[in-house]
Design a protein around this motif. Sequence first.
Motif, PDB file in Angstrom:
ATOM      1  N   GLU A   1       0.828  -1.196   0.000  1.00  0.00           N
ATOM      2  CA  GLU A   1       0.000   0.000   0.000  1.00  0.00           C
ATOM      3  C   GLU A   1       0.869   1.256   0.000  1.00  0.00           C
ATOM      4  N   MET A   2       1.962   1.242   0.765  1.00  0.00           N
ATOM      5  CA  MET A   2       2.835   2.400   0.828  1.00  0.00           C
ATOM      6  C   MET A   2       3.479   2.669  -0.529  1.00  0.00           C
ATOM      7  N   VAL A   3       3.912   1.599  -1.208  1.00  0.00           N
ATOM      8  CA  VAL A   3       4.535   1.750  -2.522  1.00  0.00           C
ATOM      9  C   VAL A   3       3.517   2.274  -3.524  1.00  0.00           C
ATOM     10  N   ALA A   4       2.298   1.749  -3.474  1.00  0.00           N
ATOM     11  CA  ALA A   4       1.246   2.207  -4.388  1.00  0.00           C
ATOM     12  C   ALA A   4       0.932   3.679  -4.144  1.00  0.00           C
ATOM     13  N   SER A   5       0.889   4.081  -2.883  1.00  0.00           N
ATOM     14  CA  SER A   5       0.627   5.484  -2.545  1.00  0.00           C
ATOM     15  C   SER A   5       1.743   6.387  -3.064  1.00  0.00           C
ATOM     16  N   CYS A   6       2.989   5.907  -2.938  1.00  0.00           N
ATOM     17  CA  CYS A   6       4.138   6.675  -3.422  1.00  0.00           C
ATOM     18  C   CYS A   6       4.085   6.816  -4.943  1.00  0.00           C
ATOM     19  N   ASP A   7       3.756   5.732  -5.634  1.00  0.00           N
ATOM     20  CA  ASP A   7       3.629   5.766  -7.100  1.00  0.00           C
ATOM     21  C   ASP A   7       2.618   6.825  -7.525  1.00  0.00           C
ATOM     22  N   GLU A   8       1.514   6.877  -6.797  1.00  0.00           N
ATOM     23  CA  GLU A   8       0.437   7.811  -7.144  1.00  0.00           C
ATOM     24  C   GLU A   8       0.878   9.262  -6.926  1.00  0.00           C
ATOM     25  N   LYS A   9       1.593   9.487  -5.822  1.00  0.00           N
ATOM     26  CA  LYS A   9       1.966  10.863  -5.477  1.00  0.00           C
ATOM     27  C   LYS A   9       3.065  11.418  -6.375  1.00  0.00           C
ATOM     28  N   ILE A  10       4.010  10.566  -6.784  1.00  0.00           N
ATOM     29  CA  ILE A  10       5.101  11.072  -7.630  1.00  0.00           C
ATOM     30  C   ILE A  10       4.785  10.940  -9.111  1.00  0.00           C
ATOM     31  N   GLY A  11       3.712  10.235  -9.437  1.00  0.00           N
ATOM     32  CA  GLY A  11       3.301  10.102 -10.829  1.00  0.00           C
ATOM     33  C   GLY A  11       4.211   9.206 -11.644  1.00  0.00           C
ATOM     34  N   ALA A  12       4.887   8.293 -10.981  1.00  0.00           N
ATOM     35  CA  ALA A  12       5.778   7.344 -11.663  1.00  0.00           C
ATOM     36  C   ALA A  12       5.905   6.105 -10.798  1.00  0.00           C
ATOM     37  N   LYS A  13       6.403   5.032 -11.377  1.00  0.00           N
ATOM     38  CA  LYS A  13       6.545   3.796 -10.629  1.00  0.00           C
ATOM     39  C   LYS A  13       7.857   3.795  -9.840  1.00  0.00           C
ATOM     40  N   LEU A  14       7.752   3.522  -8.555  1.00  0.00           N
ATOM     41  CA  LEU A  14       8.933   3.432  -7.696  1.00  0.00           C
ATOM     42  C   LEU A  14       9.639   2.109  -7.974  1.00  0.00           C
ATOM     43  N   GLN A  15      10.919   2.169  -8.368  1.00  0.00           N
ATOM     44  CA  GLN A  15      11.642   0.966  -8.737  1.00  0.00           C
ATOM     45  C   GLN A  15      12.755   0.614  -7.763  1.00  0.00           C
ATOM     46  N   LYS A  16      13.488   1.631  -7.277  1.00  0.00           N
ATOM     47  CA  LYS A  16      14.611   1.382  -6.379  1.00  0.00           C
ATOM     48  C   LYS A  16      14.577   2.374  -5.225  1.00  0.00           C
ATOM     49  N   VAL A  17      15.121   1.954  -4.079  1.00  0.00           N
ATOM     50  CA  VAL A  17      15.146   2.831  -2.908  1.00  0.00           C
ATOM     51  C   VAL A  17      16.503   2.756  -2.211  1.00  0.00           C
ATOM     52  N   LEU A  18      16.823   3.834  -1.493  1.00  0.00           N
ATOM     53  CA  LEU A  18      17.921   3.811  -0.533  1.00  0.00           C
ATOM     54  C   LEU A  18      17.359   3.297   0.779  1.00  0.00           C
ATOM     55  N   LEU A  19      18.039   2.348   1.382  1.00  0.00           N
ATOM     56  CA  LEU A  19      17.526   1.714   2.602  1.00  0.00           C
ATOM     57  C   LEU A  19      18.360   2.126   3.810  1.00  0.00           C
ATOM     58  N   LEU A  20      17.707   2.725   4.792  1.00  0.00           N
ATOM     59  CA  LEU A  20      18.345   3.054   6.064  1.00  0.00           C
ATOM     60  C   LEU A  20      18.011   1.965   7.065  1.00  0.00           C
ATOM     61  N   ILE A  21      19.035   1.438   7.744  1.00  0.00           N
ATOM     62  CA  ILE A  21      18.786   0.416   8.759  1.00  0.00           C
ATOM     63  C   ILE A  21      19.300   0.905  10.106  1.00  0.00           C
ATOM     64  N   PRO A  22      18.711   0.438  11.203  1.00  0.00           N
ATOM     65  CA  PRO A  22      19.130   0.878  12.536  1.00  0.00           C
ATOM     66  C   PRO A  22      20.583   0.501  12.824  1.00  0.00           C
ATOM     67  N   SER A  23      21.264   1.346  13.575  1.00  0.00           N
ATOM     68  CA  SER A  23      22.672   1.103  13.916  1.00  0.00           C
ATOM     69  C   SER A  23      22.811   0.336  15.219  1.00  0.00           C
ATOM     70  N   VAL A  24      21.746  -0.339  15.635  1.00  0.00           N
ATOM     71  CA  VAL A  24      21.712  -0.968  16.954  1.00  0.00           C
ATOM     72  C   VAL A  24      22.840  -1.974  17.163  1.00  0.00           C
ATOM     73  N   SER A  25      23.201  -2.753  16.155  1.00  0.00           N
ATOM     74  CA  SER A  25      24.263  -3.763  16.294  1.00  0.00           C
ATOM     75  C   SER A  25      25.533  -3.340  15.563  1.00  0.00           C
ATOM     76  N   PHE A  26      25.726  -2.048  15.437  1.00  0.00           N
ATOM     77  CA  PHE A  26      26.867  -1.501  14.706  1.00  0.00           C
ATOM     78  C   PHE A  26      28.206  -1.949  15.301  1.00  0.00           C
ATOM     79  N   LYS A  27      29.146  -2.264  14.411  1.00  0.00           N
ATOM     80  CA  LYS A  27      30.525  -2.541  14.824  1.00  0.00           C
ATOM     81  C   LYS A  27      31.473  -1.929  13.799  1.00  0.00           C
TER      82      LYS A  27
END
Length: 308
Positions: A1-27
Amino acid sequence: EMVASCDEKIGAKLQKVLLLIPSVSFKRYPLKVSVHTQDGQVRKSDIDRSLQSALHTQVDHNLLIINAVCIKYTCNGISYRRLPENERADHLVVDIDLLCADKNLAYEYVSIVEKSGVAVMDIMLDMYAICKEAALFEQTVNQNIVLLKIDYQTTSLALVSKGKLLTCDILYEGLNSIIKVVEDKYHLPFNVNDRLIKYNTNFSQNDNSHSAIFAWRTPSGESKYITQADLSLLVKEPIEELSSKINEACEEIFKSGQTDLVITGEGAKVESLVKMIKDVTKVETKTYFPETIGVRNSSYTALLGAIY
């Protein structure tokens, strides 16, 4: 649903994303990589070869290398923070930090994204991204900075020193612990409680503190209202508790030398919380809000850091 909503708002199909992950187990794995320059001058290609060499380093089996960061460059016995491109030298030593995260955690995040039909083009640790956006590495040559990202369910902490992200930790408590006491007493919607604690709490009493700041009518028709004094008194204890837990987590760092606090995330919008943290920790405390037009919101700090 989130991807579909994003597609609608930007007027294009979302194909790739930058992914942020938590640094909780960072080393962090610090390395020194030496490479011979190919034509007697330092080139960007020398950095590429040093990074490729660093990425072949064996790390703990439960970790995954997320980012490889060049910290310092040394040639002809002189150290540089920026690449000494075109400097004449036979070889170059590059200080590289491998930033690693829990492998299972990273795979879970990637799996969730890919199941939505979107590809992951790159991954970044959220606290490293914030440090980049807020230019914290440049501020830690002669002092430490403790970065706090206060969100609704958690508070993430990171120690930045000598231009490096050294350690990360997490407290499983955030703004929800403050919002809950308001919700339990007044039974208002979450978004109303959220706005109230962010923009209407003040522990310094003034002439307006007993004036109504929010009024509503119950389903039975009864009229009710909240004053700033009532709200501030109600949330003071959970704000003090969260501030004390943050101070306890950072206490040894504060004792080790000059240390400032930088607060971002949703918690940076709660002025009473920021002031309480400063009073409890007794260290220089400031907030960070991005200055990019359209995203001047502290909750977007990590996102901007990942993009730029």
